[in-house]
Design an enzyme around this catalytic site. Structure first.
Site, PDB file in Angstrom:
ATOM      1  N   ASP A 128       0.086  -1.601  12.442  1.00 21.47           N
ATOM      2  CA  ASP A 128       0.549  -2.163  11.168  1.00 21.47           C
ATOM      3  C   ASP A 128       0.760  -3.671  11.336  1.00 21.47           C
ATOM      4  OD1 ASP A 128       2.359  -3.088   9.060  1.00 21.47           O
ATOM      5  OD2 ASP A 128       2.491  -0.976   8.517  1.00 21.47           O
ATOM      6  N   THR A 150      -0.883   7.681  -1.234  1.00 15.41           N
ATOM      7  CA  THR A 150      -2.166   7.564  -1.932  1.00 15.41           C
ATOM      8  C   THR A 150      -3.069   6.503  -1.308  1.00 15.41           C
ATOM      9  OG1 THR A 150      -1.354   5.852  -3.414  1.00 15.41           O
ATOM     10  CG2 THR A 150      -1.011   8.134  -4.110  1.00 15.41           C
ATOM     11  N   ASP A 157       4.188  -5.181  10.176  1.00 20.94           N
ATOM     12  CA  ASP A 157       5.296  -4.840  11.075  1.00 20.94           C
ATOM     13  C   ASP A 157       5.203  -5.639  12.374  1.00 20.94           C
ATOM     14  OD1 ASP A 157       6.690  -3.113   9.465  1.00 20.94           O
ATOM     15  OD2 ASP A 157       5.678  -1.320  10.205  1.00 20.94           O
ATOM     16  N   ARG A 160       0.847  -1.197   0.000  1.00 24.78           N
ATOM     17  CA  ARG A 160       0.000   0.000   0.000  1.00 24.78           C
ATOM     18  C   ARG A 160       0.880   1.243   0.000  1.00 24.78           C
ATOM     19  NH1 ARG A 160      -4.702   1.624   4.277  1.00 24.78           N
ATOM     20  NH2 ARG A 160      -2.910   2.228   5.524  1.00 24.78           N
TER      21      ARG A 160
HETATM   22  C1  PRP Z   1      -1.577  -3.809   4.832  1.00 27.01           C
HETATM   23  C2  PRP Z   1      -2.497  -4.983   5.101  1.00 27.01           C
HETATM   24  C3  PRP Z   1      -3.321  -5.037   3.846  1.00 27.01           C
HETATM   25  C4  PRP Z   1      -3.470  -3.589   3.498  1.00 27.01           C
HETATM   26  C5  PRP Z   1      -4.822  -3.107   3.963  1.00 27.01           C
HETATM   27  O1  PRP Z   1      -0.529  -4.201   4.035  1.00 27.01           O
HETATM   28  O2  PRP Z   1      -1.821  -6.177   5.399  1.00 27.01           O
HETATM   29  O3  PRP Z   1      -2.701  -5.753   2.789  1.00 27.01           O
HETATM   30  O4  PRP Z   1      -2.431  -2.870   4.195  1.00 27.01           O
HETATM   31  O5  PRP Z   1      -5.050  -1.809   3.557  1.00 27.01           O
HETATM   32  P1  PRP Z   1      -6.106  -1.439   2.417  1.00 27.01           P
HETATM   33  O6  PRP Z   1      -7.361  -2.204   2.738  1.00 27.01           O
HETATM   34  O7  PRP Z   1      -6.254   0.035   2.580  1.00 27.01           O
HETATM   35  O8  PRP Z   1      -5.530  -1.824   1.095  1.00 27.01           O
HETATM   36  P2  PRP Z   1       0.690  -3.228   3.613  1.00 27.01           P
HETATM   37  O9  PRP Z   1       0.445  -2.669   2.249  1.00 27.01           O
HETATM   38  O10 PRP Z   1       0.962  -2.260   4.707  1.00 27.01           O
HETATM   39  O11 PRP Z   1       1.892  -4.230   3.422  1.00 27.01           O
HETATM   40  P3  PRP Z   1       2.622  -5.247   4.418  1.00 27.01           P
HETATM   41  O12 PRP Z   1       1.675  -6.400   4.644  1.00 27.01           O
HETATM   42  O13 PRP Z   1       3.826  -5.637   3.644  1.00 27.01           O
HETATM   43  O14 PRP Z   1       2.958  -4.524   5.716  1.00 27.01           O
HETATM   44  N1  URA Z   2      -2.666  -1.878   7.142  1.00 18.97           N
HETATM   45  C1  URA Z   2      -2.398  -2.258   8.412  1.00 18.97           C
HETATM   46  O1  URA Z   2      -1.495  -3.081   8.654  1.00 18.97           O
HETATM   47  N2  URA Z   2      -3.140  -1.729   9.403  1.00 18.97           N
HETATM   48  C2  URA Z   2      -4.125  -0.856   9.175  1.00 18.97           C
HETATM   49  O2  URA Z   2      -4.784  -0.403  10.127  1.00 18.97           O
HETATM   50  C3  URA Z   2      -4.380  -0.475   7.840  1.00 18.97           C
HETATM   51  C4  URA Z   2      -3.646  -1.013   6.834  1.00 18.97           C
END
Ligand code: PRP
Ligand code: URA
Length: 214
Positions: A204, A112, A207, A108
Site C-alpha cells: 500500500d 468494490t 501507508d 479506493r
Molecule cells: C491507491 C493508489 C491509487 C489507487 C490505485 O490509493 O495510491 O490512488 O489506490 O488503485 P486503482 O488503480 O485500483 O484505483 P488508495 O485509494 O489506497 O488511497 P491512499 O493513497 O489514500 O492510500
Molecule cells: N493501491 C496501492 O497502494 N497498492 C496497490 O498495489 C494497489 C492499490
C-alpha cells in the site's frame, strides 16, 4: 511479452530499476521509501516533460551574444491523487518549480475497489495548462480514470499520468477510458491479487509513504 502501446512509456533507466528494487522491499523504512518515491518521480518527470515546447532567445555570455532556448507553450499543473500521489509532487516540483499543484482526493473502496472521490482543488486556470497526474500505483486503473475524466470535464486538453508501478489491466483500462492520455511508469508488473493489489507490487503506497501501518 512486453506491454506494447505507443501511449505507454516504460521508464526503465538503470537508476530507476535500482531504486525500484529497494522501494519494493518490505524492509525498506518509511523515510527511505519517501525519498525513493520523490527521486523516482524526479527522474520520471524528465521523460514526461521531454516534449515540452521551447523557444529561442538571445542571451549575453561573458564572451559574446548567443542564442539559447527556454520553455514556451502551455504552463504545467501537477495533479496528485491523494494521498499517495503527494509523495511524488516535490520530485516533479524540483524540476518545474513554477508548476501549479491541484489535488484530487480519491479513496479506493476496499470491497468494490471503485474510487470514491472526496476532494478537489485545482488551479482556476487548469483548462489552459498541461496536467501531470501523479500517483505511485495504477492497479485497476479506477482512480486514474476518475482523475483524468474530472480534468477533461474541467477542460484540460493535454494530460499525462505518471505512476511508479502499473498492472497491465490498469493500463488497458486507462487507455480505453481516454483516447489521448499518455502514461509513464517505472515498472509494469504481473497483475492483481484478489484484493486488487499489484503483484509483486510494493504494498500500500499511501501507508508506506505516510507511515500509517506498523
Ligand atoms: C491507491 C493508489 C491509487 C489507487 C490505485 O490509493 O495510491 O490512488 O489506490 O488503485 P486503482 O488503480 O485500483 O484505483 P488508495 O485509494 O489506497 O488511497 P491512499 O493513497 O489514500 O492510500
Ligand atoms: N493501491 C496501492 O497502494 N497498492 C496497490 O498495489 C494497489 C492499490
Amino acid at each position: 511479452m512486453p506491454y506494447a502501446n505507443p501511449r505507454v512509456t516504460l521508464v526503465d533507466h538503470p537508476l530507476v530499476q535500482h531504486k525500484m528494487g529497494i522501494l519494493r522491499q518490505s524492509a525498506t523504512p518509511t523515510s527511505q521509501f519517501r525519498t525513493l518515491v520523490r527521486e523516482l518521480a524526479h527522474i520520471e518527470a524528465i521523460f514526461a516533460t521531454a516534449d515540452l515546447e521551447t523557444e529561442s532567445y538571445e542571451v549575453e555570455t561573458p564572451i559574446c551574444r548567443t542564442r539559447a532556448k527556454r520553455i514556451a507553450g502551455p504552463k504545467l499543473a501537477i495533479v496528485p491523487i491523494l494521498r499517495a500521489g503527494m509523495g511524488m509532487v516535490d520530485g516533479v516540483l524540483d524540476l518545474v518549480p513554477s508548476a501549479r499543484v491541484g489535488v484530487l482526493g480519491m479513496q479506493r473502496n476496499e470491497e468494490t475497489h471503485e474510487p470514491e472521490p472526496y476532494y478537489e482543488k485545482v488551479p482556476v486556470d487548469v483548462a489552459s495548462r498541461d496536467c501531470l497526474v501523479v500517483d505511485p500505483m495504477l492497479a485497476t486503473g479506477g482512480s486514474a480514470i476518475a482523475a483524468v475524466k474530472l480534468l477533461r470535464e474541467r477542460g484540460v486538453a493535454n494530460i499525462k499520468v505518471m505512476v511508479l508501478v502499473a498492472a497491465p489491466v490498469g493500463l488497458d483500462a486507462l487507455l480505453a477510458a481516454d483516447s489521448d492520455v499518455h502514461i509513464y511508469t517505472c515498472a509494469i508488473d504481473e497483475g492483481l491479487n484478489e484484493a486488487a493489489y499489484i503483484v509483486p507490487g510494493l504494498g500500500d503506497a499511501g501507508d508506506r509513504i505516510f507511515g500509517t501501518v506498523a
